[in-house]
Scaffold this motif. Structure first.
Motif, PDB file in Angstrom:
ATOM      1  N   TYR A   1       3.908  -1.007  14.424  1.00 30.19           N
ATOM      2  CA  TYR A   1       2.657  -0.566  13.806  1.00 30.19           C
ATOM      3  C   TYR A   1       2.757  -0.643  12.283  1.00 30.19           C
ATOM      4  CZ  TYR A   1       0.012   1.391  17.773  1.00 30.19           C
ATOM      5  OH  TYR A   1      -0.740   1.557  18.919  1.00 30.19           O
ATOM      6  N   ALA A   2       3.855  -0.112  11.741  1.00 26.05           N
ATOM      7  CA  ALA A   2       4.020  -0.077  10.288  1.00 26.05           C
ATOM      8  C   ALA A   2       4.089  -1.484   9.700  1.00 26.05           C
ATOM      9  CB  ALA A   2       5.276   0.715   9.928  1.00 26.05           C
ATOM     10  N   LYS A   3       4.805  -2.375  10.381  1.00 24.19           N
ATOM     11  CA  LYS A   3       4.946  -3.741   9.880  1.00 24.19           C
ATOM     12  C   LYS A   3       3.615  -4.496   9.931  1.00 24.19           C
ATOM     13  CE  LYS A   3       9.211  -4.320   8.537  1.00 24.19           C
ATOM     14  NZ  LYS A   3       9.530  -4.825   7.180  1.00 24.19           N
ATOM     15  N   ILE A   4       2.835  -4.263  10.971  1.00 22.84           N
ATOM     16  CA  ILE A   4       1.506  -4.892  11.076  1.00 22.84           C
ATOM     17  C   ILE A   4       0.636  -4.410   9.923  1.00 22.84           C
ATOM     18  CG2 ILE A   4      -0.626  -4.988  12.425  1.00 22.84           C
ATOM     19  CD1 ILE A   4       1.110  -4.900  14.949  1.00 22.84           C
ATOM     20  N   ASN A   5       0.634  -3.089   9.705  1.00 19.87           N
ATOM     21  CA  ASN A   5      -0.151  -2.525   8.606  1.00 19.87           C
ATOM     22  C   ASN A   5       0.346  -3.039   7.258  1.00 19.87           C
ATOM     23  OD1 ASN A   5      -1.683  -1.076  10.411  1.00 19.87           O
ATOM     24  ND2 ASN A   5      -0.598   0.850  10.117  1.00 19.87           N
ATOM     25  N   ALA A   6       1.677  -3.135   7.116  1.00 14.61           N
ATOM     26  CA  ALA A   6       2.251  -3.607   5.855  1.00 14.61           C
ATOM     27  C   ALA A   6       1.803  -5.035   5.553  1.00 14.61           C
ATOM     28  CB  ALA A   6       3.778  -3.529   5.911  1.00 14.61           C
TER      29      ALA A   6
ATOM     30  N   GLN B   1      -0.937  -6.458   6.522  1.00  9.30           N
ATOM     31  CA  GLN B   1      -2.349  -6.417   6.144  1.00  9.30           C
ATOM     32  C   GLN B   1      -2.519  -5.902   4.719  1.00  9.30           C
ATOM     33  OE1 GLN B   1      -3.865  -3.980   9.319  1.00  9.30           O
ATOM     34  NE2 GLN B   1      -4.288  -5.724  10.645  1.00  9.30           N
ATOM     35  N   TYR B   2      -1.760  -4.863   4.368  1.00  3.69           N
ATOM     36  CA  TYR B   2      -1.826  -4.332   2.999  1.00  3.69           C
ATOM     37  C   TYR B   2      -1.396  -5.396   1.986  1.00  3.69           C
ATOM     38  CZ  TYR B   2      -2.535   0.512   4.585  1.00  3.69           C
ATOM     39  OH  TYR B   2      -3.046   1.661   5.125  1.00  3.69           O
TER      40      TYR B   2
ATOM     41  N   PHE C   1      -2.830  -6.172  -7.258  1.00  7.66           N
ATOM     42  CA  PHE C   1      -1.947  -5.212  -7.931  1.00  7.66           C
ATOM     43  C   PHE C   1      -0.525  -5.713  -8.125  1.00  7.66           C
ATOM     44  CE2 PHE C   1      -5.146  -2.685  -5.555  1.00  7.66           C
ATOM     45  CZ  PHE C   1      -5.787  -2.103  -6.647  1.00  7.66           C
ATOM     46  N   GLY C   2      -0.241  -6.942  -7.683  1.00  8.25           N
ATOM     47  CA  GLY C   2       1.100  -7.487  -7.845  1.00  8.25           C
ATOM     48  C   GLY C   2       2.018  -7.118  -6.690  1.00  8.25           C
ATOM     49  N   GLU C   3       3.207  -7.717  -6.692  1.00 13.39           N
ATOM     50  CA  GLU C   3       4.141  -7.525  -5.593  1.00 13.39           C
ATOM     51  C   GLU C   3       4.692  -6.100  -5.525  1.00 13.39           C
ATOM     52  OE1 GLU C   3       7.176 -10.421  -5.971  1.00 13.39           O
ATOM     53  OE2 GLU C   3       5.851 -12.133  -5.569  1.00 13.39           O
ATOM     54  N   ASN C   4       4.641  -5.363  -6.615  1.00 14.63           N
ATOM     55  CA  ASN C   4       5.202  -4.010  -6.641  1.00 14.63           C
ATOM     56  C   ASN C   4       4.158  -2.935  -6.350  1.00 14.63           C
ATOM     57  OD1 ASN C   4       7.785  -4.987  -7.362  1.00 14.63           O
ATOM     58  ND2 ASN C   4       7.195  -5.063  -9.525  1.00 14.63           N
ATOM     59  N   PHE C   5       3.083  -3.314  -5.660  1.00 10.22           N
ATOM     60  CA  PHE C   5       2.019  -2.330  -5.418  1.00 10.22           C
ATOM     61  C   PHE C   5       2.486  -1.196  -4.514  1.00 10.22           C
ATOM     62  CE2 PHE C   5       1.564  -5.043  -1.733  1.00 10.22           C
ATOM     63  CZ  PHE C   5       1.159  -4.186  -0.720  1.00 10.22           C
ATOM     64  N   TRP C   6       3.595  -1.385  -3.769  1.00 14.98           N
ATOM     65  CA  TRP C   6       4.086  -0.326  -2.884  1.00 14.98           C
ATOM     66  C   TRP C   6       4.483   0.916  -3.678  1.00 14.98           C
ATOM     67  CZ3 TRP C   6       2.874  -0.527   1.916  1.00 14.98           C
ATOM     68  CH2 TRP C   6       2.784  -1.745   2.582  1.00 14.98           C
ATOM     69  N   SER C   7       4.924   0.717  -4.921  1.00 14.82           N
ATOM     70  CA  SER C   7       5.336   1.862  -5.737  1.00 14.82           C
ATOM     71  C   SER C   7       4.189   2.440  -6.557  1.00 14.82           C
ATOM     72  CB  SER C   7       6.484   1.457  -6.680  1.00 14.82           C
ATOM     73  OG  SER C   7       6.072   0.394  -7.529  1.00 14.82           O
ATOM     74  N   MET C   8       2.993   1.882  -6.411  1.00 10.59           N
ATOM     75  CA  MET C   8       1.824   2.343  -7.150  1.00 10.59           C
ATOM     76  C   MET C   8       1.503   3.799  -6.803  1.00 10.59           C
ATOM     77  SD  MET C   8      -1.873   0.408  -7.211  1.00 10.59           S
ATOM     78  CE  MET C   8      -2.039   0.528  -5.412  1.00 10.59           C
TER      79      MET C   8
ATOM     80  N   ASP D   1       4.277   5.716   0.593  1.00  7.58           N
ATOM     81  CA  ASP D   1       4.134   7.008   1.276  1.00  7.58           C
ATOM     82  C   ASP D   1       2.787   7.094   1.981  1.00  7.58           C
ATOM     83  OD1 ASP D   1       6.601   7.870   0.260  1.00  7.58           O
ATOM     84  OD2 ASP D   1       5.663   8.570  -1.588  1.00  7.58           O
ATOM     85  N   TYR D   2       1.741   6.656   1.275  1.00  4.77           N
ATOM     86  CA  TYR D   2       0.386   6.677   1.828  1.00  4.77           C
ATOM     87  C   TYR D   2       0.306   5.804   3.086  1.00  4.77           C
ATOM     88  CZ  TYR D   2      -4.512   5.207   2.255  1.00  4.77           C
ATOM     89  OH  TYR D   2      -5.751   4.887   2.744  1.00  4.77           O
ATOM     90  N   ALA D   3       0.902   4.597   3.020  1.00  3.31           N
ATOM     91  CA  ALA D   3       0.844   3.670   4.146  1.00  3.31           C
ATOM     92  C   ALA D   3       1.554   4.243   5.368  1.00  3.31           C
ATOM     93  CB  ALA D   3       1.471   2.333   3.751  1.00  3.31           C
TER      94      ALA D   3
END
Length: 221
Positions: free
Chosen positions: A42-47, A49-50, A58-65, A80-82
């Motif tokens: 589930y997490a990888k599918i969502n990731a 898509q995100y 937002f660039g490749e580092n959007f995970w730390s946004m 964390d949100y994802a």
């Protein structure tokens, strides 16, 4: 709840990929055990898509946004949100599917065949193949996810159909608005109980009010 490695890969299995702990229960909700592999898929599918939707903006580092703070004032990143959204997604499906028997909902043979077809297509797709490899998942795992989602959709539709959709004009006009005011003035009466006077707060007092207003705004945001 989800380990930080869920979106970045963790450990290695006997085939050299994914996790050796895929069968372990990650969390239990409403009486249903959710194994690590299932949540990881589930997490990888969502990731994926995100990343497709947000990396170009937002660039490749959007995970730390930054995504603000939680109820305890701790900083929340997009990662964390994802993860939280993934958990909520799984929980919602569990709650709906636990209502399936009560609402007499089930998948027929044709719907199960469609889920099997989608699962095979997922496993052959480059992105899907990579997700299953990283999570040590199987076609059966992804087929279960498709069937769970399909059943949840039927339950949700049954619940909607059983709901009164008619809204009167009076109900449609009703609304509630809350206004939060952070005053920067103070009002007091004369000592003899006569006139009232209003005056501006000092700059220091205004700054204290501003801090409270900003905290409230962050929670609303």
């Amino acid at each position: 709840i989800l380990a930080a490695g869920m979106l970045t890969g963790c450990g290695s299995s006997k085939n050299g990929f994914g996790t050796k702990d895929g069968d372990k229960t990650l969390f239990t909700y409403d009486g249903v055990d959710v194994p690590l592999t299932e949540a990881w898929i589930y997490a990888k599918i969502n990731a994926a898509q995100y990343e497709a939707n947000y990396s170009s903006y937002f660039g490749e580092n959007f995970w730390s946004m930054s995504m603000g703070t939680d109820d305890d004032g701790n900083a929340i990143s997009f990662e964390d949100y994802a993860k939280e959204q993934t958990i909520n997604q799984i929980k919602q499906i569990i709650v709906l599917n636990n209502k399936a028997e009560e609402l007499k909902c089930s998948l027929d043979d044709k719907e199960k065949e469609e889920c099997e077809k989608y699962a095979k297509a997922f496993a052959e797709d480059p992105t899907g193949k990579e997700i299953l490899k990283q999570s040590s998942g199987t076609v059966e795992d992804i087929q279960k996810i498709y069937e769970d989602n399909a059943l949840a959709s039927k339950v949700q539709q049954a619940m909607v159909e059983d709901t009164d959709k008619n809204v009167s004009d009076d109900e449609a006009r009703e609304t509630t608005i809350s206004r939060v005011v952070f005053d920067t003035t103070e009002t007091h009466e004369d000592e003899d109980g006569g006139d009232t006077h209003t005056h501006e707060m000092s700059d220091e007092e205004k700054n204290e009010v501003k801090v409270k207003a900003e905290e409230a705004y962050k929670k609303l945001d």
